[in-house]
Write an enzyme that holds these catalytic residues in place. Sequence first.
Site: not given
Ligand code: NCD
Length: 307
Positions: A52-53, A81, A102, A130
Amino acid sequence: MVRNILDVVDLSVEEINDLIKLACDIINDPKAYSEKCRGKKLATLFFEPSTRTRLSFEAAMYELGGSVLGFSEAQSSSASKGESVADTARVVSCYADIIAMRHPKEGAPRVAADNASIPVINAGDGGHNHPTQTLTDLLTIYREKGRLNNFTIGFCGDLKFGRTVHSLINALSRYTGIKIVLISPEELKLPSYVKKDVLMAKGIPYVQTTDLESVMPELDILYMTRVQKERFFNEEDYLRLKDSYILNMKKLENAKKDLCILHPLPRVNEISKEIDNDPRACYFKQVLNGKYIRMALMLTLLEEAAR
Ligand code: NCD
């Protein structure tokens, strides 16, 4: 001055409210925004898995008329590397206009921001923060309830490692009339730094329990979470705790009729599929809201950077 969004408190409450308003405008008239980022490039630097993200950031940039480059796993970048996050950020600043990053290590997006010359958005750092999921959650609450104050919200599941929980609690602590119910096994309780620095410091009323059903009738919003397998030190603990809470129709018997059920997803099995078609299930709407709020955020940051 380059503006980064590493933590939800990098945005004031007024700015969050403006982003929600902009996202609602985009939802009402997406065509009006379809050329706003023409010629702009988003780099998605994902050192940790995501559906999703990452895809919502990418879809958001395409829908603003811009384009996307990046990688979706550390193995396919020069990190494999031995390149540092600092160098990667500096390099990517030569190719893109904005970064969404991320990383499994807490604080890595901060290092990137200190070394990049373009805005960096934290798309999740370890068990820490997040912020864009939080903006997604806030937009969803606003669209479902019509307000961001005066409600009781229950957080259920892995409150220790769940970064979305930490960020959302931080954001909600700045609105009025919020009551928080923390529902988790003993081992997965909210970290004491969040309790001390956020809940206690801001005087937010909260209770802790291990029993979801006993608090269900009080809740206006229920935020379910997955047990964060990848942050456990041993498999045995994970297996013991993973099915602590499985939300099903039976457990919703005493819930409010207008309860709003959220989950950042991915779901493993903490919400039974039988709930998906219940009008109270808002987690798939939440997914769509994630694209619109990221459109609003990137548009705002890129407009600020151009000034
Ligand atoms: C979450 C995350 O990555 O922290 N997911 C997301 O970004 N929608 C929650 C999760 O991974 O459980």
